[in-house]
Scaffold this motif. Structure first.
Motif, PDB file in Angstrom:
ATOM      1  N   TYR A  41       0.761  -1.124  -0.061  1.00 40.12           N
ATOM      2  CA  TYR A  41       0.162  -0.036  -0.088  1.00 40.12           C
ATOM      3  C   TYR A  41       0.741   1.259  -0.064  1.00 40.12           C
ATOM      4  CZ  TYR A  41      -4.275  -3.094   0.764  1.00 40.12           C
ATOM      5  OH  TYR A  41      -4.905  -3.851   0.600  1.00 40.12           O
ATOM      6  N   PRO A  42       0.722   2.406  -0.858  1.00 38.68           N
ATOM      7  CA  PRO A  42       1.454   3.349  -1.111  1.00 38.68           C
ATOM      8  C   PRO A  42       1.151   4.371   0.097  1.00 38.68           C
ATOM      9  CG  PRO A  42      -0.387   3.512  -2.739  1.00 38.68           C
ATOM     10  CD  PRO A  42      -0.433   2.153  -2.115  1.00 38.68           C
ATOM     11  N   LEU A  43       1.987   5.344   0.490  1.00 40.43           N
ATOM     12  CA  LEU A  43       2.081   6.257   1.550  1.00 40.43           C
ATOM     13  C   LEU A  43       1.848   7.561   0.838  1.00 40.43           C
ATOM     14  CD1 LEU A  43       4.957   5.202   4.009  1.00 40.43           C
ATOM     15  CD2 LEU A  43       2.230   4.715   3.922  1.00 40.43           C
ATOM     16  N   SER A  44       1.002   8.329   1.479  1.00 40.92           N
ATOM     17  CA  SER A  44       0.871   9.673   0.751  1.00 40.92           C
ATOM     18  C   SER A  44       1.925  10.600   1.244  1.00 40.92           C
ATOM     19  CB  SER A  44      -0.692  10.019   1.137  1.00 40.92           C
ATOM     20  OG  SER A  44      -0.888  10.274   2.386  1.00 40.92           O
ATOM     21  N   ASN A  45       1.986  11.847   0.686  1.00 42.78           N
ATOM     22  CA  ASN A  45       2.696  12.722   1.182  1.00 42.78           C
ATOM     23  C   ASN A  45       2.496  13.379   2.428  1.00 42.78           C
ATOM     24  OD1 ASN A  45       4.434  12.407  -0.780  1.00 42.78           O
ATOM     25  ND2 ASN A  45       3.623  13.946  -2.253  1.00 42.78           N
ATOM     26  N   LYS A  46       1.083  13.390   2.819  1.00 34.11           N
ATOM     27  CA  LYS A  46       0.552  13.981   3.978  1.00 34.11           C
ATOM     28  C   LYS A  46       0.827  13.024   5.362  1.00 34.11           C
ATOM     29  CE  LYS A  46      -4.384  12.563   3.427  1.00 34.11           C
ATOM     30  NZ  LYS A  46      -5.786  12.993   3.271  1.00 34.11           N
ATOM     31  N   GLY A  47       1.162  11.958   4.882  1.00 33.62           N
ATOM     32  CA  GLY A  47       1.333  10.825   5.903  1.00 33.62           C
ATOM     33  C   GLY A  47       0.034   9.956   6.291  1.00 33.62           C
ATOM     34  N   ILE A  48       0.253   8.928   6.750  1.00 32.48           N
ATOM     35  CA  ILE A  48      -0.855   8.095   6.951  1.00 32.48           C
ATOM     36  C   ILE A  48      -0.819   7.222   8.066  1.00 32.48           C
ATOM     37  CG2 ILE A  48       0.382   6.242   5.668  1.00 32.48           C
ATOM     38  CD1 ILE A  48      -2.615   5.474   4.762  1.00 32.48           C
ATOM     39  N   ARG A  49      -1.672   7.107   8.952  1.00 37.00           N
ATOM     40  CA  ARG A  49      -1.444   6.203  10.193  1.00 37.00           C
ATOM     41  C   ARG A  49      -1.888   4.789   9.968  1.00 37.00           C
ATOM     42  NH1 ARG A  49      -1.045   9.789  14.673  1.00 37.00           N
ATOM     43  NH2 ARG A  49      -1.459  11.982  14.347  1.00 37.00           N
ATOM     44  N   LEU A  50      -1.576   4.186  11.248  1.00 31.17           N
ATOM     45  CA  LEU A  50      -1.552   2.703  11.294  1.00 31.17           C
ATOM     46  C   LEU A  50      -3.109   2.091  10.773  1.00 31.17           C
ATOM     47  CD1 LEU A  50       0.412   0.386  11.842  1.00 31.17           C
ATOM     48  CD2 LEU A  50      -0.253   0.423  14.127  1.00 31.17           C
ATOM     49  N   LEU A  51      -4.066   2.743  11.569  1.00 33.10           N
ATOM     50  CA  LEU A  51      -5.453   2.238  11.207  1.00 33.10           C
ATOM     51  C   LEU A  51      -6.127   2.665   9.789  1.00 33.10           C
ATOM     52  CD1 LEU A  51      -7.013   3.174  14.728  1.00 33.10           C
ATOM     53  CD2 LEU A  51      -6.492   1.246  13.680  1.00 33.10           C
ATOM     54  N   ASP A  52      -5.358   3.672   9.159  1.00 35.54           N
ATOM     55  CA  ASP A  52      -5.785   4.085   7.894  1.00 35.54           C
ATOM     56  C   ASP A  52      -4.983   2.849   6.978  1.00 35.54           C
ATOM     57  OD1 ASP A  52      -6.705   6.610   8.648  1.00 35.54           O
ATOM     58  OD2 ASP A  52      -4.773   7.612   8.728  1.00 35.54           O
ATOM     59  N   VAL A  53      -4.071   2.452   6.998  1.00 35.27           N
ATOM     60  CA  VAL A  53      -3.490   1.130   6.102  1.00 35.27           C
ATOM     61  C   VAL A  53      -4.276   0.044   6.508  1.00 35.27           C
ATOM     62  CG1 VAL A  53      -1.594  -0.217   5.682  1.00 35.27           C
ATOM     63  CG2 VAL A  53      -1.184   2.247   6.393  1.00 35.27           C
ATOM     64  N   VAL A  54      -4.732  -0.180   7.650  1.00 32.79           N
ATOM     65  CA  VAL A  54      -5.645  -1.412   8.148  1.00 32.79           C
ATOM     66  C   VAL A  54      -6.907  -1.130   7.413  1.00 32.79           C
ATOM     67  CG1 VAL A  54      -6.765  -2.543   9.788  1.00 32.79           C
ATOM     68  CG2 VAL A  54      -4.398  -1.932  10.369  1.00 32.79           C
ATOM     69  N   ALA A  55      -7.472  -0.107   7.113  1.00 33.91           N
ATOM     70  CA  ALA A  55      -8.928   0.131   6.674  1.00 33.91           C
ATOM     71  C   ALA A  55      -8.751   0.019   5.389  1.00 33.91           C
ATOM     72  CB  ALA A  55      -9.257   1.707   7.017  1.00 33.91           C
ATOM     73  N   GLN A  56      -7.515   0.464   4.618  1.00 35.56           N
ATOM     74  CA  GLN A  56      -7.217   0.244   3.150  1.00 35.56           C
ATOM     75  C   GLN A  56      -7.332  -1.182   2.662  1.00 35.56           C
ATOM     76  OE1 GLN A  56      -3.845   2.326   1.939  1.00 35.56           O
ATOM     77  NE2 GLN A  56      -4.557   4.515   2.422  1.00 35.56           N
ATOM     78  N   ALA A  57      -6.658  -2.074   3.603  1.00 34.38           N
ATOM     79  CA  ALA A  57      -6.528  -3.240   3.621  1.00 34.38           C
ATOM     80  C   ALA A  57      -7.772  -4.128   3.536  1.00 34.38           C
ATOM     81  CB  ALA A  57      -5.483  -3.977   4.435  1.00 34.38           C
ATOM     82  N   GLY A  58      -9.165  -3.537   4.058  1.00 35.09           N
ATOM     83  CA  GLY A  58     -10.061  -3.866   4.223  1.00 35.09           C
ATOM     84  C   GLY A  58     -10.640  -4.316   5.455  1.00 35.09           C
ATOM     85  N   GLY A  59      -9.660  -4.168   6.641  1.00 35.94           N
ATOM     86  CA  GLY A  59      -9.863  -4.417   7.929  1.00 35.94           C
ATOM     87  C   GLY A  59      -9.384  -5.681   8.120  1.00 35.94           C
ATOM     88  N   THR A  60      -9.610  -6.205   9.581  1.00 38.62           N
ATOM     89  CA  THR A  60      -9.273  -7.548  10.000  1.00 38.62           C
ATOM     90  C   THR A  60     -10.544  -8.495   9.891  1.00 38.62           C
ATOM     91  OG1 THR A  60      -8.538  -8.904  11.950  1.00 38.62           O
ATOM     92  CG2 THR A  60     -10.032  -6.773  12.495  1.00 38.62           C
ATOM     93  N   LYS A  61     -10.385  -9.680   9.826  1.00 33.59           N
ATOM     94  CA  LYS A  61     -11.316 -10.619   9.607  1.00 33.59           C
ATOM     95  C   LYS A  61     -12.082 -11.138  10.977  1.00 33.59           C
ATOM     96  CE  LYS A  61      -8.737 -12.624   5.759  1.00 33.59           C
ATOM     97  NZ  LYS A  61      -8.191 -13.942   5.092  1.00 33.59           N
ATOM     98  N   PHE A  62     -11.289 -10.743  12.100  1.00 30.12           N
ATOM     99  CA  PHE A  62     -11.916 -11.069  13.505  1.00 30.12           C
ATOM    100  C   PHE A  62     -11.949  -9.688  14.149  1.00 30.12           C
ATOM    101  CE2 PHE A  62      -9.023 -14.331  11.555  1.00 30.12           C
ATOM    102  CZ  PHE A  62      -9.891 -15.470  11.564  1.00 30.12           C
ATOM    103  N   PRO A  63     -12.520 -10.076  15.296  1.00 32.35           N
ATOM    104  CA  PRO A  63     -13.021  -8.996  16.380  1.00 32.35           C
ATOM    105  C   PRO A  63     -11.519  -8.270  16.950  1.00 32.35           C
ATOM    106  CG  PRO A  63     -14.036 -10.855  16.936  1.00 32.35           C
ATOM    107  CD  PRO A  63     -13.249 -11.148  15.995  1.00 32.35           C
ATOM    108  N   ALA A  64     -11.645  -7.014  17.053  1.00 30.66           N
ATOM    109  CA  ALA A  64     -10.470  -6.120  17.342  1.00 30.66           C
ATOM    110  C   ALA A  64      -9.604  -6.537  18.534  1.00 30.66           C
ATOM    111  CB  ALA A  64     -10.526  -4.631  17.378  1.00 30.66           C
ATOM    112  N   ARG A  65     -10.752  -7.052  19.738  1.00 31.02           N
ATOM    113  CA  ARG A  65     -10.085  -7.373  20.900  1.00 31.02           C
ATOM    114  C   ARG A  65      -9.307  -8.856  20.719  1.00 31.02           C
ATOM    115  NH1 ARG A  65     -15.656  -8.293  21.524  1.00 31.02           N
ATOM    116  NH2 ARG A  65     -16.294 -10.580  21.761  1.00 31.02           N
ATOM    117  N   GLU A  66      -9.712  -9.603  19.688  1.00 30.28           N
ATOM    118  CA  GLU A  66      -8.752 -10.814  19.396  1.00 30.28           C
ATOM    119  C   GLU A  66      -7.825 -10.895  18.331  1.00 30.28           C
ATOM    120  OE1 GLU A  66     -11.695 -13.918  18.395  1.00 30.28           O
ATOM    121  OE2 GLU A  66     -12.932 -13.530  20.245  1.00 30.28           O
TER     122      GLU A  66
END
Length: 377
Positions: free
Chosen positions: A175-200
């Protein structure tokens, strides 16, 4: 002969009373055996609860403290495609033509040496440089050749400024990074999110030789943990449900999964149906844990033994005291903790009396049988 047999039977029965079956040690046995330095017993009070609550495991923000709250600098690397436009201040220069006093180079590829080549500028080393720095290098290369040159550089296609997402995500990949910067959860969102609950789900960030691990739910709840990612970061999502075990004198001993990001000792006992009124020793509620030495150090607790760098520790809560319910409510379990409720000593005495009663009943039955045999003789 009959009397000898009866004596042997009684002796064997009483000996068996010393080894009555039970699920685990008594409270007194746990304390007594700790003197052998195999483990540490810590009585939970307000000081212990406060000390544990103040300790925060090393998270992503701490692990990557030099870059976590700073926008990453976007630099150019091998394989990137640049757009370079050169301007001159007046007619009659190197780049004068029908289109004006400028020249456009829309697809300049950074070669495997990290260099680009432009007319009249020659070869320019651009790897690791920002677009603004490359602009200055282009202008310097044209000084004395072009009329007051100016340059504009943009990244058309970024093949190098990317992060890798893998593991338990919907769309793993680059996943490419933008010049304005990107945070961890943004990348996870771009990847469609996790398949399991966040607490697990744990999120593992690898940056060079450093590695940080954090529960995804914690990253979502604590903004400081949602750090900026940098070029070349490798992000891995791992489904690993947190579990704890409840054993001993409870209604439903079993292995339980965390149903939220935090579970207290009181909640764990309630999930197991509460203490067994007929068996439980309320003074003997224990939490077994391999504790981090630095946690004990902050509370000035002395220890002598470590296993794989951690200290075998048993936290004891006396639930006969009313204030201990507040301690149990504030004492949060960790992954793989074990909660054990010991049997009351009266339960063991009851077992002993029951066995003795069985033994004497058997003796009476045998005596009656013997008398009957003598009668028949």
């Amino acid at each position: 002969m009959l009397r000898i047999f009866l004596a042997l039977f009684v002796s064997a029965s009483l000996s068996a009373c010393m080894f009555t079956p039970r699920e685990g040690p008594l409270s007194t046995e746990i304390e007594k055996q700790s003197t052998q330095n195999d483990y540490l017993v810590v009585d939970v009070d307000s000081t212990i609860v406060d000390g544990l609550s103040r300790f925060n495991p090393v998270g992503l923000h701490t692990q990557f403290t030099t870059t976590s709250q700073r926008l990453p600098v976007s630099t150019v690397g091998t394989g990137d495609v640049l757009s370079v436009t050169v301007f001159e201040a007046d007619q009659g220069g190197l780049f004068s033509g029908a289109g004006g006093n400028k020249a456009e180079f829309p697809h300049v590829v950074v070669d495997n040496k990290g260099e680009i080549s432009l007319p009249y500028s020659g070869t320019i080393k651009v790897k690791g440089k920002t677009p603004l720095q490359i602009q200055n290098l282009v202008v310097e290369s044209l000084e004395g050749k072009a009329i007051q040159p100016q340059a504009m550089v943009n990244v058309v296609r970024n093949e190098n400024n990317v992060v890798t997402m893998s593991g338990d995500v919907t769309k793993p990949g680059l996943y490419p990074l933008s010049n304005k910067g990107i945070r961890l959860l943004d990348v996870v969102a771009q990847a469609g999110g996790t398949k399991f609950p966040a607490r697990e789900t744990y999120i593992i960030l690898m940056r060079g030789s450093r590695q940080g691990v954090q529960l995804l739910e914690t990253v979502m709840d604590q903004p400081d943990e949602n750090i900026y990612v940098s070029r070349g970061d490798r992000i891995y999502l791992s489904h690993d449900p947190q579990r704890y075990t409840v054993l001993g004198a409870v209604q439903k001993p079993s292995v339980y999964t965390f149903n939220s990001s935090t579970v207290s000792v009181l909640e764990a006992i309630a999930a197991a149906g509460g203490l067994n009124d007929n068996r439980a020793d309320a003074t003997g509620v224990f939490v077994f844990r391999y504790e981090e030495p630095k946690v004990l150090d902050t509370m000035n607790i002395h220890y002598t033994r470590q296993v794989r760098g951690k200290v075998p520790t048993i936290y004891r809560i006396n639930m006969k005291h009313a204030q201990s319910y507040f301690y149990a409510q504030s004492f949060h379990l960790q992954d793989k903790d074990s909660v054990f409720v010991s049997n009351a000593r009266s339960v063991e005495i009851g077992k002993l009396l029951q066995l003795m009663n069985m033994a004497t009943s058997s003796v009476r039955n045998i005596a009656v049988t013997g008398k009957n045999l003598e009668i028949y003789d």
